[in-house]
Design a protein around this motif. Structure first.
Motif, PDB file in Angstrom:
ATOM      1  N   LEU A 173     -44.944 -14.470  27.899  1.00 16.02           N
ATOM      2  CA  LEU A 173     -43.931 -13.866  28.756  1.00 16.02           C
ATOM      3  C   LEU A 173     -42.652 -13.730  27.949  1.00 16.02           C
ATOM      4  O   LEU A 173     -42.175 -14.691  27.379  1.00 16.02           O
ATOM      5  N   LEU A 174     -42.144 -12.520  27.883  1.00 22.08           N
ATOM      6  CA  LEU A 174     -40.958 -12.270  27.072  1.00 22.08           C
ATOM      7  C   LEU A 174     -39.856 -11.708  27.952  1.00 22.08           C
ATOM      8  O   LEU A 174     -40.114 -10.907  28.833  1.00 22.08           O
ATOM      9  N   GLY A 175     -38.651 -12.104  27.671  1.00 21.60           N
ATOM     10  CA  GLY A 175     -37.528 -11.567  28.412  1.00 21.60           C
ATOM     11  C   GLY A 175     -36.284 -12.376  28.123  1.00 21.60           C
ATOM     12  O   GLY A 175     -36.390 -13.524  27.724  1.00 21.60           O
ATOM     13  N   PRO A 176     -35.106 -11.797  28.316  1.00 22.71           N
ATOM     14  CA  PRO A 176     -33.885 -12.537  28.038  1.00 22.71           C
ATOM     15  C   PRO A 176     -33.727 -13.745  28.945  1.00 22.71           C
ATOM     16  O   PRO A 176     -34.422 -13.895  29.936  1.00 22.71           O
ATOM     17  N   ARG A 177     -32.800 -14.615  28.555  1.00 25.28           N
ATOM     18  CA  ARG A 177     -32.637 -15.852  29.302  1.00 25.28           C
ATOM     19  C   ARG A 177     -32.140 -15.580  30.697  1.00 25.28           C
ATOM     20  O   ARG A 177     -31.317 -14.723  30.921  1.00 25.28           O
TER      21      ARG A 177
END
Lengths: 539, 417
Positions: free
Chosen positions: B57-61
């Protein structure tokens, strides 16, 4: 002789500990441990008398808004908290305000400062000790409750400790009979305060520890814990590449001039007198620094000087007195601006010392001496002083000119006669001078230092022998030369007059660099009556 | 009693909601194409079909990756009560292989009620893990590894990742590896042999749109009617809140907020701060406006306002040296510039060398400039090269807004335009 006995002694013992018999000490130790009571939950709360909100706000002038903001963000009892970040420059009252707020609210907290806990392990163990109500006493050998070095262990142990504290808090508030034991503790939440966070940046593993501390709240996932960070640097200096969970910022600004006046007047006996004093000095001093601790230290000797013409100090001054005192103080304000950071060692006799110095200044001027009279205020042995001067010369002068400066006669008598310099060479000189200012003192190996040292001390011997009397002092320098000098060198390195650099990859020996300024070197040379300026390389 | 009590109750209730991520992200899990349903499908299919899987799972904080994983696992634990065991690791804590295996062994022991020994070595722990995976596979129990800060596991030799993904290759084991990272190229960091064992499934978490932000605010701030708070208070509170949320100027505030940082976390901090002063007992527009100004700060300008006049002089000297294109300057060059300014303009603020050095150190503490060489303590402080950390515009603005700033400083700055 006694080969059977020696294997039993596995640890090295000093003669003192081996000679003292343990039997005599145990009765004393037993009485000591019985005096320290075990820690209870009450120790998690600020122990002094309760403080009302009005008292709290009036004891921190100029901080009303920040205190109310902080209390509002903390919220009512038992409400969860997103981590808070309090920042502001030094001596703005961050730590004291936070602790007094917790005294007012009577909520349990754990305080640890990264100033006294200077490594991750000490920080973790200090927090755990406070939560586990463990005190380091002689009985347990001054050890912590749990040994904890890594963040992963810390998270597990912290979770366990927090759960036990929260459970006991909940248990205590539930039973009405145990109110005697707990005293007054509000709520079931525990707050962790971490102070001086900007020092963590200088730790070895700061790249891991800082994001870890900021993320600790999310890792724990316990709504009964609140985190409060206090730091001198603003939150944008903690940004990291991959981001971090930002806490809510609260800013403690520096005090304005009026607030400084309010704070300084609070502890004075005669407020009107001090207020008229501040009318004179506060504005010029605030142009240099607005930090409270520096101003209060600088003002105390000046205030004594201000009050000198007054016969009694309890009277409020009228206009005429104010003008008289002002004219008395006026000539001293400007020189003391340049001495704002000087803390005199004898606080009561600071003014007498200045009178003495003034007398000596006059004497020197009559003799035609140099301008800045001040002596060096520390003691050094003569050989250490010579070593310092040789280090300074070795850093200042380029190595290729050593031969011309330090020949066998020890003098620089054969300087080339100065030719008239053309414009281009003047430009070159200026650029070279700028470069030398930019580069700083150079490095030198140990052999060069010792060579210069020997040359200088032999010169000193000759000159002293010419003068007569104290030739005996210098003889001892020559005999026990090597070991003395190396000892002095290491003590000079410890005091940071000489810094030891890494080894040069070609030569393989360590290089040193002199860290003293020209001013101090001149003072040291003057105390030895050594003509330093003759040996300095000037372009 | 009276109005204070329901307001305090409501406050505690709202704060509890804001601080629990699971509650915050639950409305976003309804739609069929959301990441929640995709993740749930991946994991549940590997549970039911007894196969191995891995997903990142990728995504900004602050976009809710951990919250979504928690929600999915909660649902699955309800659906398949005995068939799942969860192991959670964090890259900040367990990037070292020893720590990681110790933690895995500890969590496995805790779940299956076995005794955990702290003295177990690395080999013991890894053998234990492989044996447990085999046993769980035989018992048709899926082990789900949740690796937070996945990119930190990919530093170094990636031994843990390799051993986990390798153990999944055997037929007997049933495991799912869920990695979470805020670096969008986290899967590019994997070694060749690790990447070949990794199924390249990626779920992207994007920062929310404006409508999502509105939905979130409504979801978090509207009080439910079936709580312990008196219902007339709830009704009035909700009505006032809906009116505020519908206003145009409130939209402007949300736009300003999301223009700089549109993640959920930012919005949550904003709403947390807006609760401070519930004086009337209800949220008003002023609360939100005050919250906006306290969240959006300009620390450098604040530091400049706190500087003394001498410190401003030093900053202006450093700026002038930069303009003269001296790329490395130190305190001595700054003092030369200071002296030249005093000589040409005859200012009244000319102080001694050690006073200026102390002001220089104060500026260093405020982080308005820094030294170029880190850990270069072998040089005295007056020779270490320095550089400014504020730009010309910030300095100009700071001088303009400074109370009683000497006019000479503004003139010196203005000259370069």
């Amino acid at each position: 002789m006694c080969p059977e006995e020696s294997p039993q002694v596995t640890r090295r013992t000093t003669r003192l500990s081996a000679s003292s018999s343990p039997n005599l000490n145990t009765p004393a130790r037993a009485t000591k441990t019985s005096k320290s009571l075990p820690l209870t939950l009450n120790n998690l709360v600020f122990g002094d008398e309760p403080l009302s909100l009005d008292d709290l706000i009036s004891s921190f002038p100029g901080r009303r808004m920040q205190i109310l903001e902080f209390i509002g963000l903390l919220g009512p009892v038992n409400s969860p908290l997103i981590p808070l970040f309090i920042y502001g420059s030094a001596s703005t009252g961050k730590t004291s305000a936070v602790l007094q707020i917790f005294r007012h609210l009577k909520r349990p907290f754990v305080y640890s400062s990264c100033l006294s806990c200077y490594s991750p392990r000490i920080l973790f163990e200090s927090i755990l000790n406070q939560l586990l109500l463990h005190r380091k006493v002689e009985g347990n050998g001054y050890s912590s409750a749990k040994r904890c070095e890594r963040p992963s262990d810390f998270v597990n142990l912290l979770r366990g400790a927090l759960l036990s504290v929260v459970n006991s808090l909940q248990g205590c508030t539930g039973k009405p009979s145990s109110k005697k034991i707990t005293g007054e503790i509000n709520g079931n939440m525990v707050y962790l305060i971490i102070d001086n966070l900007e020092l963590v940046r200088e730790w070895d593993k700061s790249a891991n520890i800082l994001p870890f501390l900021f993320k600790l709240y999310d890792i724990l996932k316990m709504p009964e814990v609140g985190f409060i960070f206090i730091s001198k640097s603003p939150p944008d200096t903690y940004y990291s590449d991959t981001g971090y969970i930002e806490p809510i910022p609260i800013y403690f600004s520096d005090y304005t001039e009026d607030e400084i006046r309010q704070i300084l007047i609070r502890n004075q006996g005669n407020r009107k007198l001090y207020s008229s004093f501040l009318d004179v000095v506060l504005r010029p001093f605030c142009r240099i620094t607005r930090r409270l601790e520096e101003l209060s230290v600088a003002f105390s000797p000046l205030f004594k000087k201000y009050c000198e013409p007054l016969s009694e100090l309890g009277v409020a001054p009228n206009e005429e007195t104010k003008r008289r005192l002002f004219s008395h103080l006026q000539p001293h304000v400007v020189p003391s601006l340049n001495e704002i950071y000087r803390v005199s060692s004898h606080p009561c006799s600071g003014i007498e010392m200045r009178k003495e110095k003034a007398k000596q200044k006059d004497k020197m001027q009559k003799l035609g001496g140099s301008q800045a009279f001040d002596e060096i205020d520390f003691h050094m042995s003569t050989s250490a002083k010579y070593l310092l001067i040789s280090a300074f010369l070795a850093s200042r002068n380029p190595a290729t000119l050593d031969a011309s400066f330090f020949d066998s006669t020890g003098g620089s008598d054969n300087r080339k006669r100065k030719r008239k310099s053309s414009e281009k060479s003047m430009e070159h000189k200026e650029i070279a001078e700028q470069q030398s200012i930019a580069k700083g003192p150079g490095t030198f190996p140990l052999e060069r230092l010792l060579a210069i040292f020997q040359c200088i001390t032999s010169v000193a011997e000759c000159s002293l022998d010419d003068e007569g009397s104290n030739g005996l002092n210098m003889e001892s320098v020559d005999n026990g030369l090597m070991s003395d000098v190396l000892l002095q060198l290491s003590s000079l390195c410890n005091v940071n007059f000489i810094s030891k650099g890494g080894s040069c990859p070609l030569e393989g020996s360590t290089r040193y660099r002199s860290m003293v300024s020209e001013e101090i070197a001149l003072k040291v040379a003057r105390s030895l009556k050594f003509p330093l300026s003759k040996y300095l390389y000037r372009r | 009693m009276g109005a204070a009590n329901p307001a305090a109750e409501a406050l505690i209730f709202l704060r509890r909601r804001i601080c629990s991520p699971k509650f915050v992200f639950s409305p976003f899990s309804d739609s069929p194409h959301s990441n929640f349903s995709k993740l749930k499908f991946i994991i549940s299919s590997s549970v039911t079909e007894a196969c191995n899987n891995s997903v990142v799972l990728l995504g900004p904080r602050g976009c809710g990756k951990m919250a979504v994983v928690d929600l999915v696992l909660e649902d699955l634990l309800k659906e398949y009560p005995d068939m799942i065991s969860v192991i959670k690791l964090d890259g900040l804590l367990h990037s070292d292989d020893n720590c990681a295996l110790k933690e895995i062994a500890r969590q496995l022991c805790a779940e299956h009620e076995l005794l955990f020994s702290k003295m177990a070595s690395f080999d013991d722990n890894s053998q234990f893990m492989i044996a447990m995976l085999k046993e769980c596979g035989l018992a048709h129990k899926t082990v789900i590894f949740v690796l937070d800060e996945f990119d930190l596991f990919a530093q170094g030799k990636q031994r843990l990742l390799y051993s986990l993904l390798d153990a999944m290759q055997s037929v007997a084991s049933q495991a799912v590896v869920v990695g979470m990272s805020c670096r969008l190229d986290a899967d590019q960091l994997l070694e060749k042999r690790v990447r070949s064992r990794f199924s390249h499934r990626k779920l992207l978490f994007l920062p929310p749109s404006k409508e999502d932000l509105h939905r979130l605010l409504k979801h978090v701030l509207l009080l439910p009617t079936d709580s312990s708070i008196p219902s007339d208070y709830v009704a009035e509170f909700n009505e006032k809140l809906v009116n505020i949320l519908a206003e145009e100027r409130f939209n402007q505030i949300i736009d300003t907020l999301s223009n700089c940082d549109s993640t959920f976390n930012h919005l949550l901090r904003f709403s947390a701060v807006s609760h401070i002063y519930l004086e009337t007992g209800f949220l008003s527009f002023q609360n939100f406006k005050a919250a906006l100004s306290s969240i959006q700060r300009q620390p450098k300008l604040e530091s400049l306002k706190d500087c003394s006049v001498l410190e401003l002089y030093i900053l202006v000297c450093m700026r002038r040296l930069e303009v003269k294109e001296q790329d490395s300057y130190n305190f001595n060059s700054v003092m030369k510039e200071y002296k030249s300014i005093h000589d040409s303009f005859q200012t009244s603020d000319y102080y001694a060398w050690n006073i200026c050095l102390r002001a220089f150190e104060h500026l260093l503490e405020r982080q308005l400039f820094s030294f170029v060489d880190h850990r270069g303590h072998s040089q005295p402080i007056e020779f270490r090269p320095a550089k400014l950390l504020i730009s010309y515009h910030e300095l100009y603005q700071g001088l303009k807004s400074y109370r009683s700033c000497p006019a000479i400083l503004q003139k010196l700055i203005d000259r370069e335009g």
